[in-house]
Design a protein around this motif. Sequence first.
Motif, PDB file in Angstrom:
ATOM      1  N   GLU A 131     -51.174  48.758  28.677  1.00 41.20           N
ATOM      2  CA  GLU A 131     -52.209  48.214  29.559  1.00 41.20           C
ATOM      3  C   GLU A 131     -51.636  47.110  30.450  1.00 41.20           C
ATOM      4  OE1 GLU A 131     -55.861  45.418  28.624  1.00 41.20           O
ATOM      5  OE2 GLU A 131     -56.212  47.442  27.865  1.00 41.20           O
ATOM      6  N   CYS A 132     -50.859  46.218  29.870  1.00 36.91           N
ATOM      7  CA  CYS A 132     -50.258  45.127  30.644  1.00 36.91           C
ATOM      8  C   CYS A 132     -49.289  45.663  31.696  1.00 36.91           C
ATOM      9  CB  CYS A 132     -49.537  44.163  29.715  1.00 36.91           C
ATOM     10  SG  CYS A 132     -50.640  43.112  28.763  1.00 36.91           S
ATOM     11  N   LEU A 133     -48.481  46.638  31.326  1.00 41.48           N
ATOM     12  CA  LEU A 133     -47.529  47.202  32.282  1.00 41.48           C
ATOM     13  C   LEU A 133     -48.253  47.903  33.425  1.00 41.48           C
ATOM     14  CD1 LEU A 133     -44.850  48.569  29.806  1.00 41.48           C
ATOM     15  CD2 LEU A 133     -44.679  46.556  31.280  1.00 41.48           C
ATOM     16  N   ILE A 134     -49.326  48.635  33.115  1.00 42.67           N
ATOM     17  CA  ILE A 134     -50.086  49.342  34.150  1.00 42.67           C
ATOM     18  C   ILE A 134     -50.760  48.359  35.098  1.00 42.67           C
ATOM     19  CG2 ILE A 134     -52.157  50.755  34.520  1.00 42.67           C
ATOM     20  CD1 ILE A 134     -51.319  52.267  31.916  1.00 42.67           C
ATOM     21  N   GLU A 135     -51.321  47.270  34.534  1.00 37.01           N
ATOM     22  CA  GLU A 135     -52.077  46.314  35.335  1.00 37.01           C
ATOM     23  C   GLU A 135     -51.219  45.179  35.887  1.00 37.01           C
ATOM     24  OE1 GLU A 135     -55.336  45.131  32.875  1.00 37.01           O
ATOM     25  OE2 GLU A 135     -56.271  47.107  32.987  1.00 37.01           O
ATOM     26  N   GLY A 136     -49.936  45.156  35.565  1.00 33.00           N
ATOM     27  CA  GLY A 136     -49.037  44.132  36.082  1.00 33.00           C
ATOM     28  C   GLY A 136     -49.225  42.767  35.439  1.00 33.00           C
ATOM     29  N   ARG A 137     -49.746  42.737  34.216  1.00 37.62           N
ATOM     30  CA  ARG A 137     -49.931  41.465  33.509  1.00 37.62           C
ATOM     31  C   ARG A 137     -48.661  41.062  32.779  1.00 37.62           C
ATOM     32  NH1 ARG A 137     -55.600  42.377  30.359  1.00 37.62           N
ATOM     33  NH2 ARG A 137     -56.909  42.777  32.157  1.00 37.62           N
ATOM     34  N   ASP A 138     -48.563  39.787  32.454  1.00 38.57           N
ATOM     35  CA  ASP A 138     -47.424  39.255  31.714  1.00 38.57           C
ATOM     36  C   ASP A 138     -47.549  39.645  30.242  1.00 38.57           C
ATOM     37  OD1 ASP A 138     -45.292  37.885  30.664  1.00 38.57           O
ATOM     38  OD2 ASP A 138     -45.992  35.902  31.280  1.00 38.57           O
ATOM     39  N   VAL A 139     -46.697  40.554  29.799  1.00 44.86           N
ATOM     40  CA  VAL A 139     -46.729  41.050  28.424  1.00 44.86           C
ATOM     41  C   VAL A 139     -46.522  39.909  27.435  1.00 44.86           C
ATOM     42  CG1 VAL A 139     -45.555  42.582  26.777  1.00 44.86           C
ATOM     43  CG2 VAL A 139     -45.950  43.330  29.117  1.00 44.86           C
ATOM     44  N   ARG A 140     -45.681  38.956  27.754  1.00 44.33           N
ATOM     45  CA  ARG A 140     -45.384  37.851  26.830  1.00 44.33           C
ATOM     46  C   ARG A 140     -46.610  36.984  26.553  1.00 44.33           C
ATOM     47  NH1 ARG A 140     -40.719  35.598  30.419  1.00 44.33           N
ATOM     48  NH2 ARG A 140     -42.401  36.169  31.822  1.00 44.33           N
ATOM     49  N   TYR A 141     -47.551  36.950  27.485  1.00 46.17           N
ATOM     50  CA  TYR A 141     -48.769  36.157  27.292  1.00 46.17           C
ATOM     51  C   TYR A 141     -49.826  36.941  26.519  1.00 46.17           C
ATOM     52  CZ  TYR A 141     -53.079  33.678  28.369  1.00 46.17           C
ATOM     53  OH  TYR A 141     -54.276  33.032  28.270  1.00 46.17           O
ATOM     54  N   TRP A 142     -50.012  38.220  26.855  1.00 45.16           N
ATOM     55  CA  TRP A 142     -51.105  39.006  26.295  1.00 45.16           C
ATOM     56  C   TRP A 142     -50.774  39.683  24.974  1.00 45.16           C
ATOM     57  CZ3 TRP A 142     -55.861  38.421  27.848  1.00 45.16           C
ATOM     58  CH2 TRP A 142     -56.083  37.913  29.121  1.00 45.16           C
ATOM     59  N   VAL A 143     -49.555  40.143  24.789  1.00 47.12           N
ATOM     60  CA  VAL A 143     -49.213  40.932  23.605  1.00 47.12           C
ATOM     61  C   VAL A 143     -48.563  40.024  22.568  1.00 47.12           C
ATOM     62  CG1 VAL A 143     -48.043  43.000  22.770  1.00 47.12           C
ATOM     63  CG2 VAL A 143     -48.935  42.939  25.093  1.00 47.12           C
TER      64      VAL A 143
END
Length: 63
Positions: A13-25
């Motif tokens: 989801e983060c990769l698709i939406e361009g979110r910072d994986v280190r913050y969300w996951v």
Amino acid sequence: MGDCEIFTIKNAECLIEGRDVRYWVIQERMQIFREWMACYLWGHARRKLEGQYKSDDDVDIDF
């Protein structure tokens, strides 16, 4: 659903939406995401039953 599955879903989801994986996951967020996913899937199933929706697997398609 265990941590591996929810981590995979959130990572995608983060990769698709361009979110910072280190913050969300991160582990601290997994319980919240797991509860959200359960509510989302329950709501989807309920709407499907009430609306007489059909999944792709349930629809007869002639090719």
